[in-house]
Design a protein around this motif. Sequence first.
Motif, PDB file in Angstrom:
ATOM      1  N   ARG A  90     102.027   4.834  39.379  1.00 22.38           N
ATOM      2  CA  ARG A  90     101.105   4.305  38.376  1.00 22.38           C
ATOM      3  C   ARG A  90     100.022   5.330  38.051  1.00 22.38           C
ATOM      4  NH1 ARG A  90      99.869  -1.125  41.919  1.00 22.38           N
ATOM      5  NH2 ARG A  90     101.982  -2.049  41.878  1.00 22.38           N
ATOM      6  N   THR A  91      99.685   5.389  36.783  1.00 22.03           N
ATOM      7  CA  THR A  91      98.532   6.180  36.352  1.00 22.03           C
ATOM      8  C   THR A  91      97.795   5.407  35.278  1.00 22.03           C
ATOM      9  OG1 THR A  91      97.794   8.375  35.651  1.00 22.03           O
ATOM     10  CG2 THR A  91      99.726   7.480  34.546  1.00 22.03           C
ATOM     11  N   PRO A  92      96.459   5.367  35.320  1.00 25.23           N
ATOM     12  CA  PRO A  92      95.707   4.566  34.355  1.00 25.23           C
ATOM     13  C   PRO A  92      95.618   5.254  32.996  1.00 25.23           C
ATOM     14  CG  PRO A  92      94.207   5.689  35.836  1.00 25.23           C
ATOM     15  CD  PRO A  92      95.576   5.993  36.331  1.00 25.23           C
ATOM     16  N   ILE A  93      95.408   4.431  31.965  1.00 26.91           N
ATOM     17  CA  ILE A  93      95.122   4.914  30.614  1.00 26.91           C
ATOM     18  C   ILE A  93      93.690   4.514  30.297  1.00 26.91           C
ATOM     19  CG2 ILE A  93      95.632   4.567  28.166  1.00 26.91           C
ATOM     20  CD1 ILE A  93      98.561   4.319  28.901  1.00 26.91           C
ATOM     21  N   GLU A  94      92.925   5.451  29.779  1.00 29.24           N
ATOM     22  CA  GLU A  94      91.500   5.205  29.552  1.00 29.24           C
ATOM     23  C   GLU A  94      91.169   5.182  28.066  1.00 29.24           C
ATOM     24  OE1 GLU A  94      89.671   8.372  31.646  1.00 29.24           O
ATOM     25  OE2 GLU A  94      90.269   7.669  33.638  1.00 29.24           O
ATOM     26  N   GLY A  95      90.232   4.300  27.706  1.00 34.48           N
ATOM     27  CA  GLY A  95      89.729   4.249  26.341  1.00 34.48           C
ATOM     28  C   GLY A  95      90.665   3.645  25.327  1.00 34.48           C
ATOM     29  N   VAL A  96      91.590   2.815  25.769  1.00 35.20           N
ATOM     30  CA  VAL A  96      92.546   2.177  24.849  1.00 35.20           C
ATOM     31  C   VAL A  96      92.366   0.668  24.937  1.00 35.20           C
ATOM     32  CG1 VAL A  96      94.974   1.829  24.280  1.00 35.20           C
ATOM     33  CG2 VAL A  96      94.189   4.062  25.092  1.00 35.20           C
ATOM     34  N   SER A  97      92.086   0.056  23.809  1.00 34.62           N
ATOM     35  CA  SER A  97      91.879  -1.394  23.794  1.00 34.62           C
ATOM     36  C   SER A  97      93.046  -2.136  23.160  1.00 34.62           C
ATOM     37  CB  SER A  97      90.591  -1.732  23.023  1.00 34.62           C
ATOM     38  OG  SER A  97      90.667  -1.235  21.690  1.00 34.62           O
ATOM     39  N   ALA A  98      94.014  -1.421  22.614  1.00 33.28           N
ATOM     40  CA  ALA A  98      95.142  -2.059  21.940  1.00 33.28           C
ATOM     41  C   ALA A  98      96.026  -2.795  22.944  1.00 33.28           C
ATOM     42  CB  ALA A  98      95.961  -1.018  21.188  1.00 33.28           C
TER      43      ALA A  98
ATOM     44  N   HIS B 114      98.474  10.618  28.359  1.00 31.70           N
ATOM     45  CA  HIS B 114      97.718  11.482  27.438  1.00 31.70           C
ATOM     46  C   HIS B 114      98.097  11.179  25.992  1.00 31.70           C
ATOM     47  CE1 HIS B 114      95.504  13.973  30.195  1.00 31.70           C
ATOM     48  NE2 HIS B 114      96.600  14.367  30.841  1.00 31.70           N
ATOM     49  N   ARG B 115      99.368  10.942  25.716  1.00 32.92           N
ATOM     50  CA  ARG B 115      99.810  10.660  24.353  1.00 32.92           C
ATOM     51  C   ARG B 115      99.220   9.349  23.845  1.00 32.92           C
ATOM     52  NH1 ARG B 115     100.661  12.111  19.351  1.00 32.92           N
ATOM     53  NH2 ARG B 115     102.172  10.783  18.280  1.00 32.92           N
ATOM     54  N   ILE B 116      99.209   8.311  24.688  1.00 35.06           N
ATOM     55  CA  ILE B 116      98.638   7.022  24.286  1.00 35.06           C
ATOM     56  C   ILE B 116      97.144   7.175  24.001  1.00 35.06           C
ATOM     57  CG2 ILE B 116      98.134   4.668  25.041  1.00 35.06           C
ATOM     58  CD1 ILE B 116     101.058   5.105  24.337  1.00 35.06           C
ATOM     59  N   GLU B 117      96.448   7.895  24.863  1.00 36.36           N
ATOM     60  CA  GLU B 117      95.017   8.106  24.653  1.00 36.36           C
ATOM     61  C   GLU B 117      94.754   8.908  23.384  1.00 36.36           C
ATOM     62  OE1 GLU B 117      93.895   8.069  29.434  1.00 36.36           O
ATOM     63  OE2 GLU B 117      93.966   9.952  28.321  1.00 36.36           O
ATOM     64  N   SER B 118      95.618   9.882  23.108  1.00 36.16           N
ATOM     65  CA  SER B 118      95.484  10.675  21.886  1.00 36.16           C
ATOM     66  C   SER B 118      95.672   9.814  20.649  1.00 36.16           C
ATOM     67  CB  SER B 118      96.506  11.812  21.894  1.00 36.16           C
ATOM     68  OG  SER B 118      96.495  12.512  20.663  1.00 36.16           O
ATOM     69  N   LEU B 119      96.660   8.926  20.673  1.00 35.60           N
ATOM     70  CA  LEU B 119      96.893   8.030  19.540  1.00 35.60           C
ATOM     71  C   LEU B 119      95.701   7.111  19.321  1.00 35.60           C
ATOM     72  CD1 LEU B 119     100.622   7.063  20.177  1.00 35.60           C
ATOM     73  CD2 LEU B 119      99.755   8.371  18.238  1.00 35.60           C
TER      74      LEU B 119
ATOM     75  N   GLN C  95      92.942   9.046  17.660  1.00 37.46           N
ATOM     76  CA  GLN C  95      93.209   9.276  16.243  1.00 37.46           C
ATOM     77  C   GLN C  95      92.877   8.057  15.415  1.00 37.46           C
ATOM     78  OE1 GLN C  95      97.290  10.602  15.829  1.00 37.46           O
ATOM     79  NE2 GLN C  95      96.999  12.259  17.314  1.00 37.46           N
ATOM     80  N   LYS C  96      93.180   6.861  15.920  1.00 39.62           N
ATOM     81  CA  LYS C  96      92.905   5.629  15.187  1.00 39.62           C
ATOM     82  C   LYS C  96      91.411   5.363  15.100  1.00 39.62           C
ATOM     83  CE  LYS C  96      97.322   3.382  16.154  1.00 39.62           C
ATOM     84  NZ  LYS C  96      98.027   2.239  16.784  1.00 39.62           N
ATOM     85  N   GLN C  97      90.685   5.731  16.146  1.00 38.67           N
ATOM     86  CA  GLN C  97      89.243   5.499  16.139  1.00 38.67           C
ATOM     87  C   GLN C  97      88.524   6.406  15.147  1.00 38.67           C
ATOM     88  OE1 GLN C  97      88.001   5.951  20.196  1.00 38.67           O
ATOM     89  NE2 GLN C  97      88.893   4.013  20.868  1.00 38.67           N
ATOM     90  N   THR C  98      89.056   7.625  14.935  1.00 42.92           N
ATOM     91  CA  THR C  98      88.420   8.556  14.017  1.00 42.92           C
ATOM     92  C   THR C  98      88.936   8.451  12.581  1.00 42.92           C
ATOM     93  OG1 THR C  98      90.044  10.268  14.629  1.00 42.92           O
ATOM     94  CG2 THR C  98      87.969  10.205  15.868  1.00 42.92           C
ATOM     95  N   ALA C  99      90.003   7.659  12.416  1.00 41.31           N
ATOM     96  CA  ALA C  99      90.607   7.530  11.057  1.00 41.31           C
ATOM     97  C   ALA C  99      89.691   6.702  10.144  1.00 41.31           C
ATOM     98  CB  ALA C  99      91.968   6.877  11.174  1.00 41.31           C
TER      99      ALA C  99
END
Length: 225
Positions: free
Chosen positions: A113-121, A213-218, A221-225
């Motif tokens: 397991r590894t956590p994902i940070e900053g994603v609310s989706a 990293h890919r999920i966090e990057s996506l 991108q949505k937050q800055t769009a």
Amino acid sequence: MGDRRRYTGTQMLQAMWTVFALAVGAIIQFLQPIVGGMFQPVVFLTVSGLWIAGLVVIALYDRYQWNQMVSGSSFQPDTSTRLADLESLKGGRSVVAVTSIPDMLSQTHLELRTPIEGVSASFTIQLSCVEDGGTEAGLQTGNDHLDNSFVIRGTRENVSQLLTPEIQSQLMAVETPGTFTITGDGVEYEIPFTRLSPSELETIADVSLAIAHRIESLAGQKQTA
């Protein structure tokens, strides 16, 4: 043919050894007129001692395999929180390994397991490594190797955004049967056994981090769009 490690975990081997010991006892009892039967003190103690010794040997071999896996990898026993069995820090990110037994009839599973940070989706994507035959179910990506090796489940939009050529390339390095479950909270890979080589452990950890990293990057991108 499926990976034999699915069926050769400690619990399964100990169960098979127990069935064998019971069969030997039944045969000895059947031959009572010749050998005196299973319940002769010497016979009973000998069979019981061999059965117990076999259980111990199987358990020790499993511990040896586990120690070999750990010593050859970047993972170390997690002594900080005791919420996980192993932990590895890669680029400042934590990947933990946890053992669990899903039910009474299952052998021990290993979960990375590894956590994902900053994603609310809220979403769920599952990528199940089936070794062969993935084209029989799930979404298809057009990458024949990937489609044959993985059963992919999730919305087509989410899957297409996640599976960049780079992520696909890393996934194709995974050869250990198991299932990635990817949500907004983290990435988990569940393996139906615990006997992995160090390279298998490292590969799954690296792919898990790449997906995180890919999920966090996506999400960024949505937050800055």
